[in-house]
Design an enzyme around this catalytic site. Structure first.
Site, short mmCIF file in Angstrom:
data_model
loop_
_atom_site.label_atom_id
_atom_site.label_comp_id
_atom_site.label_asym_id
_atom_site.label_seq_id
_atom_site.Cartn_x
_atom_site.Cartn_y
_atom_site.Cartn_z
N HIS A 58 0.80 -1.03 0.13
CA HIS A 58 0.06 -0.06 -0.13
C HIS A 58 0.71 1.18 -0.23
O HIS A 58 0.71 2.08 -0.67
CB HIS A 58 -1.00 0.03 1.23
CG HIS A 58 -1.76 1.18 1.31
ND1 HIS A 58 -3.24 1.40 0.84
CD2 HIS A 58 -1.54 2.46 1.55
CE1 HIS A 58 -3.76 2.40 1.10
NE2 HIS A 58 -2.72 2.99 1.55
N GLU A 59 2.11 1.27 0.96
CA GLU A 59 2.72 2.67 0.91
C GLU A 59 3.39 2.69 -0.20
O GLU A 59 3.71 3.82 -0.72
CB GLU A 59 3.54 2.43 2.39
CG GLU A 59 2.69 2.43 3.65
CD GLU A 59 1.65 3.64 3.75
OE1 GLU A 59 1.91 4.71 3.26
OE2 GLU A 59 0.67 3.36 4.35
N HIS A 62 1.88 4.46 -2.92
CA HIS A 62 2.14 6.11 -2.76
C HIS A 62 3.31 6.30 -3.25
O HIS A 62 3.28 7.57 -3.82
CB HIS A 62 1.81 6.17 -0.98
CG HIS A 62 0.54 6.14 -0.64
ND1 HIS A 62 -0.47 6.81 -1.14
CD2 HIS A 62 0.10 5.70 0.65
CE1 HIS A 62 -1.63 6.41 -0.44
NE2 HIS A 62 -1.09 5.91 0.75
#
Length: 268
Positions: A58-59, A62
């Protein structure tokens, strides 16, 4: 990447320098990925839990979003524009057996990846209590909107009022204040945490429509990069998504995912 005393205790991405055009040359974007992986203890190896792998994907989503931005002005770079969608899209690779087998391995024999049964179990686990989780998100969204649009709110009383209307039969525990443990997904999104659910809607549509049949399709990945990630905030989010999907975004994939009702033929 490892946890240590005094380190900021959250897994996140911190933007350090936005990309932009300056004097005819491009200023490269710089971002910091902060993780909290536990260090090995003695001879015990460092093993990631699945939740940690999911959070890392998920990160990193980003990071990819941030680094691929090619907007001309720093104001339109960064992570502020539909921030969660690319990260939530990338989470899907954690539930696909073909990608999980590429990155997993038994610590005593790295050539032995996760088995098919484990991969199937992880995919089923994703939908566990999905309806309950969605109701809880709706509860916090309603609470969030009210406290940011009303003065002198009795926070505990408001939760007691909203809880039975949304959770439908699940009693609220006495002697607690749910607002004191607000979901981490809403931190920094005050008065707009409902947008996190819309990000899930759009991410589900993107993955089901474009990636699920072939998660390693480089052409589709490059289209996503060029049409969604590169423009950044220079275009409206709905315009970016419609251009990539070839139509306006739909809620169908999100609804199907919550109902555990879709399979490989649902969108053909």
């Amino acid at each position: 990447m490892y946890t240590r005393e005094g380190k900021y205790g959250h897994t996140c991405v911190v933007p350090l320098q936005n990309g932009s055009l300056t004097g005819g040359s491009r200023q490269i974007p710089v971002a910091l990925l902060v993780t909290q992986i536990k260090k090995e203890v003695g001879d015990a190896p460092v093993l990631l839990r699945f939740s940690e792998v999911l959070k890392l994907f998920h990160e990193f989503g980003h990071v990819v979003h941030y680094m691929c931005n090619r907007a001309s002005y720093a104001k339109f770079s960064g992570l502020r524009h539909f921030v969660e969608i690319p990260a939530q899209v990338l989470e899907n690779w954690c539930y696909e057996a073909s990608s999980m087998k590429l990155i997993s391995g038994f610590h005593q024999d790295i050539t032995k990846p996760l088995g098919d049964d484990v991969c199937k179990s992880l995919k089923r686990w994703r939908c566990s209590f999905s309806a309950l989780k969605l109701k809880q998100e709706i509860l916090y969204c309603l609470f969030d909107q009210i406290i940011h649009s009303t003065e002198n709110v009795d926070i505990v009383g408001l939760f007691k009022h909203l809880h039975p209307k949304v959770m439908l039969g699940l009693p609220m525990l006495e002697g607690i204040n749910p607002a004191s443990s607000f979901p981490s997904s809403a931190i920094g999104c005050e008065a707009a945490c409902y947008s996190h659910i819309w990000s899930q809607v759009f991410a589900a549509d993107i993955y089901a429509s474009k990636f699920r049949d072939n998660i390693f399709n480089q052409h589709t990945g490059m289209q996503f990069r060029n049409k969604v990630l590169e423009p950044g905030g220079s275009k409206e989010p709905i315009e970016l998504l419609s251009d990539f999907l070839g139509r306006e975004p739909s809620i169908q994939a999100f609804v199907y995912s919550k109902a555990q009702a879709y399979d490989n033929s649902s969108f053909r």
